[in-house]
Motif scaffolding. Structure first.
Motif, mmCIF file in Angstrom:
data_model
loop_
_atom_site.group_PDB
_atom_site.id
_atom_site.type_symbol
_atom_site.label_atom_id
_atom_site.label_comp_id
_atom_site.label_asym_id
_atom_site.label_seq_id
_atom_site.Cartn_x
_atom_site.Cartn_y
_atom_site.Cartn_z
ATOM 1 N N HIS A 1 33.085 15.759 42.199
ATOM 2 C CA HIS A 1 32.099 16.682 41.625
ATOM 3 C C HIS A 1 32.701 18.079 41.495
ATOM 4 O O HIS A 1 32.561 18.740 40.467
ATOM 5 C CB HIS A 1 30.855 16.695 42.518
ATOM 6 C CG HIS A 1 29.717 17.488 41.989
ATOM 7 N ND1 HIS A 1 29.466 18.779 42.399
ATOM 8 C CD2 HIS A 1 28.769 17.201 41.068
ATOM 9 C CE1 HIS A 1 28.403 19.242 41.759
ATOM 10 N NE2 HIS A 1 27.957 18.300 40.955
ATOM 11 N N SER B 1 32.505 18.664 37.536
ATOM 12 C CA SER B 1 31.150 19.022 37.092
ATOM 13 C C SER B 1 31.128 20.268 36.208
ATOM 14 O O SER B 1 30.168 20.470 35.454
ATOM 15 C CB SER B 1 30.220 19.196 38.293
ATOM 16 O OG SER B 1 30.660 20.254 39.117
ATOM 17 N N CYS C 1 27.118 15.961 34.318
ATOM 18 C CA CYS C 1 27.201 15.223 35.582
ATOM 19 C C CYS C 1 25.798 15.001 36.122
ATOM 20 O O CYS C 1 25.018 15.944 36.238
ATOM 21 C CB CYS C 1 28.044 16.023 36.581
ATOM 22 S SG CYS C 1 28.233 15.228 38.172
#
Lengths: 239, 239
Positions: free
Chosen positions: B113, B117, B122
């Motif tokens: 992440h 992201s 996401c």
């Protein structure tokens, strides 16, 4: 001897119907009797999550809990609900009790569990709890590596809240509701406003709301709400 | 311009395949690319939970993490995995990353992440976390009313663990593993052994094990394990 039914405490997750588990779906659609908590002045939140799965031939047992802040004679309400559910179990019918989030994470299901689990087979189906859902919606990793997490209901006293917040890397203050302005002031006095977020009714279509705590203002805050404080401590990261 | 893919961090729950959410099921069976953490000496736990849903035409990206206790060059591993996943996203393919339990609750997904992201859409799909599953399996309500919950990883120092245990009504010590005997001794020294339970690999068919902490003995304790301490404090109940 006829078969006795099984009591299922079924977590239905934070609000989105597709955040219930496959097991919850199978049980809800498979049984003939469904019970759920409901306010005395509106729709049951737990029921609303799975409304699309409830059939006309489902027997429904709403457990009406007065939504007052003063204490109320809840024991009688749960005694009566337990008796009604017990009658279905005795007749061989499985009963699903719908529980917002997870049944054993600040859930009222424990009051039925206390009354019935000694007498009937009882299975708990865990669900997605609201802190994990809020973290997902905010796009903020909740805890990682060796982070310490505290979960503290908002009604706690200020001194206790402060102590818990300072002891943990991440604190979730649950059930903010009418305590919102007190919590906002407390977090501000600790200098942590910039490290805090607010979330309400996460994953509920059309009702979800999140913001940095600094932007909450005087918005009315419902019971299903939380403040997440992620202190900028020495939290381990792999960068 | 061709469409760019979406990255999904998908919680697959504590172990039982039917404890994944309907949304997780839809995404896993709907995408063509699936990534997951895997040890260098065996099967991926996250993949094993949903093995029955993975097709021969799924592209699989195992993210091999060495299972040593010493520090390892994880940054390079996640850099490489992020690049591989990014290439699929650039080519317009959605990618599901399977995460044990919940993606943001002590999950390694945050390392992907962090890397992806900012560049790609996401979405996080929250999952059933292991403390809720353990509580369900043990048949013990975890927290209710105004209980304070602490979640503390086992590697923490004894003094810190003691402080957290004493501050909360309920404490979950996560990732017990090789710290088991130290935790058992610490809980015993606090006089809380009779108020503690042990749980490992909850809801995993054939591998789940739970017991009162007093009965743990010298059982080998895996990483996916926890101790739950429920102190007999003034916890509110409706009786």
């Amino acid at each position: 001897m006829s078969r006795v039914g099984t009591l299922y405490g079924v977590g239905v997750g934070p609000g989105a119907p597709d955040l219930i588990t496959l097991r919850a779906f199978r049980l809800i659609t498979g049984v003939s009797v469904i019970a759920y908590p409901a306010p005395d002045d509106g729709e049951s939140f737990a029921r609303s999550i799975v409304a699309g799965m409830i059939r006309a031939d489902h027997v429904e047992i709403p457990i009406i809990i007065p939504m007052r802040t003063a204490r109320f004679p809840a024991a009688e309400i749960y005694d009566q609900a337990a008796a009604e559910i017990g009658a279905h179990l005795d007749a061989g019918r499985d009963v699903v009790v719908l529980c917002e989030g997870d049944p054993f994470f600040y859930g009222s299901f424990m009051y039925l569990h206390d009354r019935l689990s000694a007498h009937y087979a009882c299975e708990i189906v865990p669900g997605v709890a609201s802190p994990m859902a809020a973290s997902a919606v905010l796009g903020l990793p909740l805890v990682s590596r060796n982070d310490v997490l505290s979960v503290v209901p908002a009604p706690g006293e200020d001194d206790a809240l402060r102590t818990h917040i300072l002891a943990a890397d991440v604190t979730i203050i649950m059930k903010v509701g009418r305590h919102a302005q007190r919590i906002v002031a407390l977090v501000a006095a600790m200098g942590l406003t910039d490290q805090a977020h607010y979330a309400e009714r996460v994953t509920i279509d059309g009702a979800e709301f999140t913001c940095p705590l600094a932007e909450l203002g005087d918005r009315p805050v419902p019971y299903f709400s939380m403040v997440i404080i992620q202190r900028q401590t020495e939290r381990g990261t792999i960068t």
